[in-house]
Write an enzyme that holds these catalytic residues in place. Sequence first.
Site, PDB file in Angstrom:
ATOM      1  N   HIS A  67       0.834  -1.204   0.000  1.00  0.00           N
ATOM      2  CA  HIS A  67       0.000   0.000   0.000  1.00  0.00           C
ATOM      3  C   HIS A  67       0.864   1.246   0.000  1.00  0.00           C
ATOM      4  O   HIS A  67       1.935   1.299   0.622  1.00  0.00           O
ATOM      5  CB  HIS A  67      -0.954   0.015   1.195  1.00  0.00           C
ATOM      6  CG  HIS A  67      -0.291  -0.019   2.544  1.00  0.00           C
ATOM      7  ND1 HIS A  67       0.038   1.133   3.233  1.00  0.00           N
ATOM      8  CD2 HIS A  67       0.107  -1.044   3.334  1.00  0.00           C
ATOM      9  CE1 HIS A  67       0.597   0.810   4.389  1.00  0.00           C
ATOM     10  NE2 HIS A  67       0.659  -0.511   4.475  1.00  0.00           N
ATOM     11  N   ASP A  69      -0.640   4.282   0.802  1.00  0.00           N
ATOM     12  CA  ASP A  69      -1.199   5.224   1.761  1.00  0.00           C
ATOM     13  C   ASP A  69      -0.532   5.065   3.123  1.00  0.00           C
ATOM     14  O   ASP A  69      -0.035   3.993   3.477  1.00  0.00           O
ATOM     15  CB  ASP A  69      -2.720   5.068   1.884  1.00  0.00           C
ATOM     16  CG  ASP A  69      -3.151   3.683   2.352  1.00  0.00           C
ATOM     17  OD1 ASP A  69      -2.514   2.689   1.937  1.00  0.00           O
ATOM     18  OD2 ASP A  69      -4.124   3.581   3.129  1.00  0.00           O
ATOM     19  N   ASP A 100       6.335   1.688   7.179  1.00  0.00           N
ATOM     20  CA  ASP A 100       5.041   1.109   6.804  1.00  0.00           C
ATOM     21  C   ASP A 100       4.449   1.860   5.610  1.00  0.00           C
ATOM     22  O   ASP A 100       3.620   2.724   5.786  1.00  0.00           O
ATOM     23  CB  ASP A 100       4.111   1.193   8.015  1.00  0.00           C
ATOM     24  CG  ASP A 100       2.823   0.419   7.829  1.00  0.00           C
ATOM     25  OD1 ASP A 100       2.720  -0.361   6.866  1.00  0.00           O
ATOM     26  OD2 ASP A 100       1.908   0.604   8.658  1.00  0.00           O
ATOM     27  N   GLU A 134      -5.214   0.826   2.474  1.00  0.00           N
ATOM     28  CA  GLU A 134      -4.921  -0.181   3.490  1.00  0.00           C
ATOM     29  C   GLU A 134      -5.037   0.386   4.884  1.00  0.00           C
ATOM     30  O   GLU A 134      -5.493  -0.287   5.809  1.00  0.00           O
ATOM     31  CB  GLU A 134      -3.520  -0.752   3.275  1.00  0.00           C
ATOM     32  CG  GLU A 134      -3.268  -2.089   3.986  1.00  0.00           C
ATOM     33  CD  GLU A 134      -2.766  -1.934   5.413  1.00  0.00           C
ATOM     34  OE1 GLU A 134      -2.737  -2.942   6.145  1.00  0.00           O
ATOM     35  OE2 GLU A 134      -2.401  -0.807   5.817  1.00  0.00           O
ATOM     36  N   GLU A 135      -4.630   1.645   5.048  1.00  0.00           N
ATOM     37  CA  GLU A 135      -4.663   2.275   6.360  1.00  0.00           C
ATOM     38  C   GLU A 135      -6.036   2.857   6.690  1.00  0.00           C
ATOM     39  O   GLU A 135      -6.247   3.327   7.807  1.00  0.00           O
ATOM     40  CB  GLU A 135      -3.610   3.386   6.441  1.00  0.00           C
ATOM     41  CG  GLU A 135      -2.177   2.924   6.246  1.00  0.00           C
ATOM     42  CD  GLU A 135      -1.640   2.087   7.392  1.00  0.00           C
ATOM     43  OE1 GLU A 135      -2.433   1.705   8.275  1.00  0.00           O
ATOM     44  OE2 GLU A 135      -0.432   1.795   7.400  1.00  0.00           O
ATOM     45  N   GLU A 163       4.526  -5.854   4.347  1.00  0.00           N
ATOM     46  CA  GLU A 163       4.323  -5.262   5.672  1.00  0.00           C
ATOM     47  C   GLU A 163       5.586  -5.410   6.529  1.00  0.00           C
ATOM     48  O   GLU A 163       6.317  -6.401   6.404  1.00  0.00           O
ATOM     49  CB  GLU A 163       3.146  -5.931   6.385  1.00  0.00           C
ATOM     50  CG  GLU A 163       1.802  -5.620   5.797  1.00  0.00           C
ATOM     51  CD  GLU A 163       1.375  -4.169   6.032  1.00  0.00           C
ATOM     52  OE1 GLU A 163       1.930  -3.509   6.948  1.00  0.00           O
ATOM     53  OE2 GLU A 163       0.495  -3.691   5.303  1.00  0.00           O
ATOM     54  N   HIS A 349       3.648   3.931  12.512  1.00  0.00           N
ATOM     55  CA  HIS A 349       2.573   4.817  12.978  1.00  0.00           C
ATOM     56  C   HIS A 349       3.030   5.789  14.062  1.00  0.00           C
ATOM     57  O   HIS A 349       2.194   6.504  14.632  1.00  0.00           O
ATOM     58  CB  HIS A 349       1.358   4.014  13.468  1.00  0.00           C
ATOM     59  CG  HIS A 349       0.671   3.227  12.401  1.00  0.00           C
ATOM     60  ND1 HIS A 349      -0.620   2.747  12.541  1.00  0.00           N
ATOM     61  CD2 HIS A 349       1.073   2.820  11.173  1.00  0.00           C
ATOM     62  CE1 HIS A 349      -0.962   2.084  11.442  1.00  0.00           C
ATOM     63  NE2 HIS A 349       0.053   2.115  10.603  1.00  0.00           N
TER      64      HIS A 349
END
Length: 376
Positions: A67, A69, A100, A134-135, A163, A349
């Site tokens: 991903h 995003d 990520d 995805e997020e 991931e 994150h």
Amino acid sequence: MTSETLDLSLALLRQPSVTPIDHTCQTIMADRLSKIGFNIENMRFEDVDNLWARRGTESPVFCFAGHTDVVPTGSLDAWNSDPFQPEIRDGKLYGRGSADMKTALAAMVVASERFVKKHPDHKGSIAFLITSDEEGPSINGTVKVVETLEARNEKMTWCLVGEPSSTKQLGDIIKNGRRGSLNGVLHVQGQQGHVAYPHLARNPIHEASKAIAELCETVWDHGNEYFPATSFQISNIHSGTGATNVIPGTMDVTFNFRYSTELTADILKARVIEILDRHQLQYTIDWTLSGLPFLTPVGELVNAARDAIREVTGTETELSTSGGTSDGRFIAPTGAQVLELGVLNATIHQIDEHVNVAELEPLAEIYEQILVKLLA
């Protein structure tokens, strides 16, 4: 300090692709892939950009899923540098999405370029399934692309998800499965009233407390060889008017199960309902199934990844199903072998998210060696 993987990582990290915005990340990747023979197919669903790129038309199909995003940055003042102006400090690459998972995207593009140059007539097909959802709610991303592929009987044999799986050093952990995720919102009905006249009211907090305690204390299963025991966690409880002298009329409890392959969502629902009914509550529950558990046993993909990691880093990798959900949950039901392998997940994150620059080229080498073992 420069490398092909680092340069492409920097280009992707400069894109402020906060979910569900892609902000040209997929275009950057597609431009590189088209030059080495990939057929580029853009799939946009609602406000989500998705990329399906494939080189070859035959089976077996190796797919890299990921991903573009990223999660929001949080307070910019808390960052030591602009999260979308990546910086290298003390050997670490800082920026939102560095762990990520934009560096993994870069590593796989570079690995594919190197592999195709050395093996232009490779077996089967190489594919990329990239989403910008995805997020977020994960409604118009990977799940929609998979539905499209399934409708035209386009199957993946192996799927490597980029991931961040590693814990202490690159490649020490790979995820060969994930737990299922079942969410519930319990609405308990009582009778609002004055705290001085409890006999004229029904307090939903009091009535539900024993049932909630039992849910928290229940052993749902003991897990198995691959999965830890199923967990039940309450994430939010809301009740009351804000006044100190009012017995509330309702209470809402938000909870989540992360469950193993020992159980199904239907079994969990039935056991929750049995407990609530036994405590004679007046209630309703809204259920949401975020993902089914999946497991890829030791086989071609797992062995290829283990061997590649050992050859590049000398590390003996460990299989794990821990952590949250990933888009692998949408791909595994098609019958593909699914595995997650990427950089360290220690700062995902977080403020000042970062990766070790020294691990970017080894990751590209690992990805390339997996391609060699499966398609050369």
